[in-house]
Design an enzyme around this catalytic site. Structure first.
Site: not given
Ligand code: NAI
Length: 324
Positions: A159, A187
């Site tokens: 990410d 996440h």
């Protein structure tokens, strides 16, 4: 000669495994002068495929690769392990409720945590990649009471890297000009990529872009990038996920001034203690440290809180299922 570092990879025959193993064996995980011994853990039906990958690893004649073991027994796979990359997980299938998903993954990460507890080396470091990564890491950690809690981490580096790349493209700068990027929280689609501390050429990134782009384009593009990859490629991110796992472990071992990683909270920034949540982190002497003292504005607070709330709900759910 230096003793090889034992690196255990679960889900070794999967797509991330295929993108990851060659890079580990070439020296990119730990450093170009560190010999490694690979241990591949798979389910019985996939052991043969893992053996095929091992044949290809042999065929690379990597100078740093000192051996490969393949097994479907977690106790053997983690025996003496120094680094564990927990990639294999149970994916969500159509019609599966969150409780079923957590239950199925508890059946994987609980026993693997126990095997790590009982057999891994004293310096074991664990990175969980398999989803839901943060909560799988919590389950493994709670099943390993003799291992220091902070050795269990989950991956938000993909990410982080996605956020760097999106911002670099928007500002037309090389990624190397961007400093202090941060992913907060889980996440998952609730993660919060924070540009209020990110610096580009000495300026704060949030001030270089308009608020609508930040809110309506940047944040959702980073958070939903995984789905966009599946849509385009017909398969989920694999090489980029493997790359992020390499980055995470390399920085953990070799040090960094600033990146993102999901690590056990000490209560910093209002994240309840014990949750494995993504923070801005530095690594020194082989240990992650949460970067302290950042001012969190209202826009960021709301988004961090929402993602942390989701992590708390997942923790409550796995407690109720008796998985921790
Ligand atoms: P895949 O389905 O290609 O491979 C998974 C492998 O794990 C399979 O070979 C399977 O046999 C194995 N496996 C399943 N249960 C196991 C067990 N108990 N022990 C050992 N091996 C086991 O999946 P892929 O694409 O490699 O992804 C793996 C995981 O990584 C998924 O959960 C995916 O959602 C997650 N992921 C996480 C990312 C992150 O940023 N944290 C990014 C991309 C993927």
């Amino acid at each position: 000669a230096q003793t090889p570092v034992k690196v255990t990879v679960t889900g070794a025959a999967g797509q991330i495994g295929y993108a990851l193993l060659f890079r580990i064996a070439s020296g990119q995980l730990l450093g170009a002068d560190v010999p490694v011994k690979l241990s591949l853990l798979e389910i019985p039906q996939a052991v043969k495929a893992a053996e095929g990958t091992a044949m290809e690893l042999d065929d690379c004649a990597f100078p740093l690769l000192s051996g490969i073991e393949i097994t479907d027994d977690a106790n053997k796979a983690f025996d003496g392990a120094n680094v564990a990359l927990l990639v294999g997980a149970r994916p969500r299938t159509a019609g599966m409720e969150r409780g079923d998903l957590l239950q199925a993954n508890g059946g994987i990460f609980g026993p693997q945590g126990k095997a790590i507890n009982d057999h891994a080396a004293d310096d074991i470091r664990v990175l969980v990649v398999g989803n839901p990564a943060n909560t799988n890491a919590l389950i493994a950690q709670q099943s390993a009471p003799d291992v220091p809690a902070e050795r269990f981490t989950a991956m938000t580096r993909l990410d982080h890297n996605r956020a760097l790349s999106q911002l670099a493209a928007k500002l037309q700068v090389p990624v190397t000009e961007i400093k202090k990027m941060t992913i907060w929280g889980n996440h998952s689609a609730t993660q919060y990529p924070d540009l209020f501390h990110t610096e580009v050429g000495g300026k704060i990134a949030a001030e270089l872009v308009d608020e609508a782009w930040l809110r309506d384009t940047f944040i959702p593009t980073v958070a939903k990038r995984g789905a966009a990859i599946i849509e385009a490629r017909g398969a989920s991110s694999a090489a980029s996920a493997a790359n992020a796992a390499i980055d995470h472990v390399f920085d953990w071992v070799n040090g960094t001034e600033w990146t993102s990683a999901a690590i056990p909270s000490d209560g910093s920034y209002g994240v309840p203690e014990g949750l494995i949540s993504s923070f801005p982190v530095a690594s020194r002497d082989g240990k992650w440290e949460i970067i302290q003292g950042l001012e969190i504005d209202a826009f960021s607070r709301e988004r961090i809180d929402a993602s942390v709330r989701e992590l708390e709900e997942e923790r409550t759910a796995v407690r109720e299922l008796g998985l921790i």
